[in-house]
Structure formats: C-alpha cells, structure tokens
Design a protein around this motif. Sequence first.
Motif, PDB file in Angstrom:
ATOM      1  N   MET A   1      12.445  -8.408 -10.738  1.00  0.00           N
ATOM      2  CA  MET A   1      10.985  -8.523 -10.549  1.00  0.00           C
ATOM      3  C   MET A   1      10.280  -7.581 -11.516  1.00  0.00           C
ATOM      4  N   SER A   2       9.344  -8.120 -12.258  1.00  0.00           N
ATOM      5  CA  SER A   2       8.647  -7.301 -13.251  1.00  0.00           C
ATOM      6  C   SER A   2       7.600  -6.429 -12.580  1.00  0.00           C
ATOM      7  N   ILE A   3       7.199  -5.402 -13.296  1.00  0.00           N
ATOM      8  CA  ILE A   3       6.163  -4.492 -12.828  1.00  0.00           C
ATOM      9  C   ILE A   3       4.826  -5.241 -12.776  1.00  0.00           C
ATOM     10  N   ILE A   4       4.022  -4.885 -11.787  1.00  0.00           N
ATOM     11  CA  ILE A   4       2.668  -5.420 -11.652  1.00  0.00           C
ATOM     12  C   ILE A   4       1.682  -4.308 -11.962  1.00  0.00           C
ATOM     13  N   LEU A   5       0.724  -4.607 -12.823  1.00  0.00           N
ATOM     14  CA  LEU A   5      -0.302  -3.634 -13.184  1.00  0.00           C
ATOM     15  C   LEU A   5      -1.677  -4.199 -12.846  1.00  0.00           C
ATOM     16  N   TYR A   6      -2.339  -3.570 -11.903  1.00  0.00           N
ATOM     17  CA  TYR A   6      -3.728  -3.904 -11.615  1.00  0.00           C
ATOM     18  C   TYR A   6      -4.577  -3.196 -12.660  1.00  0.00           C
ATOM     19  N   SER A   7      -5.349  -3.982 -13.407  1.00  0.00           N
ATOM     20  CA  SER A   7      -5.951  -3.481 -14.634  1.00  0.00           C
ATOM     21  C   SER A   7      -7.304  -4.142 -14.854  1.00  0.00           C
ATOM     22  N   TYR A   8      -8.187  -3.432 -15.530  1.00  0.00           N
ATOM     23  CA  TYR A   8      -9.434  -4.009 -16.044  1.00  0.00           C
ATOM     24  C   TYR A   8      -9.393  -3.876 -17.554  1.00  0.00           C
ATOM     25  N   TYR A   9      -9.723  -4.929 -18.245  1.00  0.00           N
ATOM     26  CA  TYR A   9      -9.477  -4.958 -19.691  1.00  0.00           C
ATOM     27  C   TYR A   9     -10.178  -3.837 -20.439  1.00  0.00           C
ATOM     28  N   ARG A  10     -11.349  -3.398 -19.976  1.00  0.00           N
ATOM     29  CA  ARG A  10     -12.094  -2.350 -20.672  1.00  0.00           C
ATOM     30  C   ARG A  10     -11.818  -0.945 -20.128  1.00  0.00           C
ATOM     31  N   GLN A  29       3.282  -7.723 -15.370  1.00  0.00           N
ATOM     32  CA  GLN A  29       2.275  -8.744 -15.118  1.00  0.00           C
ATOM     33  C   GLN A  29       0.936  -8.059 -14.851  1.00  0.00           C
ATOM     34  N   ILE A  30      -0.114  -8.579 -15.453  1.00  0.00           N
ATOM     35  CA  ILE A  30      -1.461  -8.067 -15.229  1.00  0.00           C
ATOM     36  C   ILE A  30      -2.082  -8.766 -14.025  1.00  0.00           C
ATOM     37  N   PRO A  57      -5.961   2.199 -13.152  1.00  0.00           N
ATOM     38  CA  PRO A  57      -4.959   1.191 -12.806  1.00  0.00           C
ATOM     39  C   PRO A  57      -4.227   1.540 -11.499  1.00  0.00           C
ATOM     40  N   THR A  58      -3.554   0.523 -10.971  1.00  0.00           N
ATOM     41  CA  THR A  58      -2.556   0.693  -9.925  1.00  0.00           C
ATOM     42  C   THR A  58      -1.308  -0.024 -10.402  1.00  0.00           C
ATOM     43  N   LEU A  59      -0.164   0.626 -10.265  1.00  0.00           N
ATOM     44  CA  LEU A  59       1.092   0.055 -10.735  1.00  0.00           C
ATOM     45  C   LEU A  59       2.034  -0.149  -9.554  1.00  0.00           C
ATOM     46  N   ILE A  60       2.647  -1.330  -9.506  1.00  0.00           N
ATOM     47  CA  ILE A  60       3.645  -1.657  -8.493  1.00  0.00           C
ATOM     48  C   ILE A  60       4.969  -1.890  -9.204  1.00  0.00           C
TER      49      ILE A  60
END
Length: 216
Positions: A1-10, A29-30, A57-60
């Motif tokens: 399972m790949s890492i999940i990154l909660y992100s905002y482009y700016r 994955q974004i 960000p939040t990283l899972i």
Amino acid sequence: MSIILYSYYRSSASFRVRIALNIKRIDYQIRPIHLLRNGGEQHREDYLRLNPQGLVPTLIDGDTMLTQSSAIIEYLEEMYPSPALLPESPVDRAYMRSLAQLIACDIHPLNNLRVLQYLKDTLNYDDTRHAWYCHWVQNGLSALELLLEQHDCNGLYCLGDRPGMADVFLIPQVYNALRFNCEMHEFPLISRIYENCMQQSAFQNAAPENQPDAED
C-alpha cells in the motif's frame, strides 16, 4: 500500500513533503485538501479527525498517521534512509537542520495562509499584506544568504552537490516569494540553488502547477 499524502497544491509545507518523497523515490497518492473552497476543506469534520489542527500536510503510511512537515520529513529520512536528505557528519547535519528550521520556524509561520487571511479579514490589512509578506521573506532569506556565504556554499545545492533537507525547505519558500513578486536580487546564492533544484525532476514534479488539484 502506497503512502497517502493529504496536500494542497499551493501549500509550501505540502510542497516540501512532496519533494522529499520524490527525492527518495517513494510511491504516494495525493488526497487533495482545498484550503479555500467551501470555507476550507481542512475544516471538514472527517479531516479534523485526522489532523485536529486543520492543516496540511497529513501523511498516512500504513497504520502511521503524521502531521507537521518537519516531523514527516524526519520520519521519511529515518524510515526510508536512501537517498539521504542529511549528510553523515553530525556538524553538517546540524547545519542542514538549522537552515531548514530558519525557513520552517522563522519565515513560513509569518506568511502562511492563516496569517494572511487574518490580516485581510480580521485586521482589514488587505492593502499591506504584500508588504508584510515580502518583508518577512526578505528578512529571513537575508540571514540564510549570509549563512550560506559563511559556509562557503560553492556546490549546486545548500550543502554540496546533492540536494538535501535544507533545499527541500528552501525551494517552496523561494517559489512562493517569486509568486508574490518579492525582490530576490540580493540573494544570488539562494537564486542559484533554486535554479539548480528546479532543473531536477524531484522538484519539478512536486511543484504546485504539476499537482492533480492545480488550478489556473
């Protein structure tokens, strides 16, 4: 399972983590979190359960959930040590961290979205936000430029010819300074490092315009 990154482009903090993931060639994955749409998606109840601060960000990573870009990048360095973002020498590691923290602790907090929105919406300082932004960016970058000079920065990056943690933090800050039309001519070393970094795919692919949630 790949890492999940909660992100905002700016988001420059998200930008940092994207660069670190790309340098380390880690699949991720974004999950976009738009900081402005509908009053800010970071305030949604489901997201606040992940990140009570309502920030990105939040990283899972599997069962691990992390917030704060500095902590996330340190985690990635420890869990995925190659390619390394920190040099081997304890002194050089401390120097690299000092540059990163100058940006993360002394420049960025004064210029992030929450501060700029407060200046505009609560203090009615809309006309002076740009001056505020550029003042604190230039104040911090002036010190960083001197630190680079004192350390005889002759390589492609902040420390030598391999991008490291300091570059990961520096490039999003310079990117935003250019976006806000802050004057950069007094920072030749920083400008040179920025140009070198932005020629590398790890930095290019992490740039705001290349994110799945990018807008015109």
